[in-house]
Design a protein around this motif. Sequence first.
Motif: not given
Length: 356
Positions: A202-208, A235-242, A250-258
């Motif tokens: 998974g990857i958590i990016t900064g603001p795109m 597996l790519c979720i946009e974050g805010e550098f905070k 991370a909760k979104q990425l990890l709250d999945r069966p795979d």
Amino acid sequence: MSSSNATQVTSTRPAQRDAGTARRVRLSDIARDLGVSTATISKVVNDRTDVAEDTRRRVKDALAAAGYRKPNAGQTTDSAPLIDVIFERLDNVWGLEVMIGVEQEVRERRLGVVITESGDRGGSPAAWLDAVIARNPLGAIIVTSDLSEADTERLAAHGIPIVLLDPSGDPNPSAASIRADNWSGGLTATRHLITLGHRKIGIITGPMDMMCSRARLDGYRAAIEEANIPFDPSLCIEGEFKMASGLECAKQLLDRPDQPTAIFACNDLMAMGVYEAARVLRLRIPEDLSVVGFDDVQTAALMGPPLTTVHQPIREMSVEAVRMLLAMREGRHRPGGTIIPTSFIVRGSTAAPGAE
């Protein structure tokens, strides 16, 4: 401290006058035509001495040929022995690293520093810009943001050079800027996880809307494609550098069966949020989840376990920003961007999937 003297260049040719009002000329247009910086044009207009004689002559010839003149000629001001450092927000350890580097360099030169918060990206710069012009510093370092062409020209008209440190957008090629090699950092971080055996990363990016975020994501994608791993946009979720953003993403990425076996957080603050999400979900780092960050701020080595991360040479970039700014004042710096290499620091937060 004397107040700044705004410089406008106006046309005196009747054919270019509208109802008797002189047309305002863009310093950037003249600079582009001559292949010099806007600050150099401003220095010549303000009769500054720190310009090569050949360059001064070319600028003056161009202004004379166009029939331009400077109003309020003869008024001059002295710059204060200060450097302005402008942050959107100074509320994290990344900004502290910047200031440590700046302070290190200005202390040796017996200069002062003024720190200004400009507010969120996209907001009006008028208030802080007015304050910078009123202080009339030797120059300004703009951190993780950009200036409009009009605001850049306004500072240049007052003889205030600027350096963009880690600009959020893609600056004009003639602008003085310093950034880390974000693409290579993203590539190296992802390759490390792939080498360990991870395939669902998974990857958590900064603001795109920030170029560094896009570059780090592109590096991630390049490593994934290089390893013939199908790219999974989920597996790519946009974050805010905070940190809070890292926790929620991370909760979104990890709250999945795979759920992924590894997460690349595109800054260390978000990696701290990933650590908290793992704690809440009772996942062990690195046995159940490998984590990589980006920046290598002071606290990264103190996390439990210590964070594997891309080292962005923030202090070195800040020192170089001060040096570049002062070189511009002296006419010794050619406009353009500088890219500083990153390095990779392996610590205890990464391991092979399912390692015990």
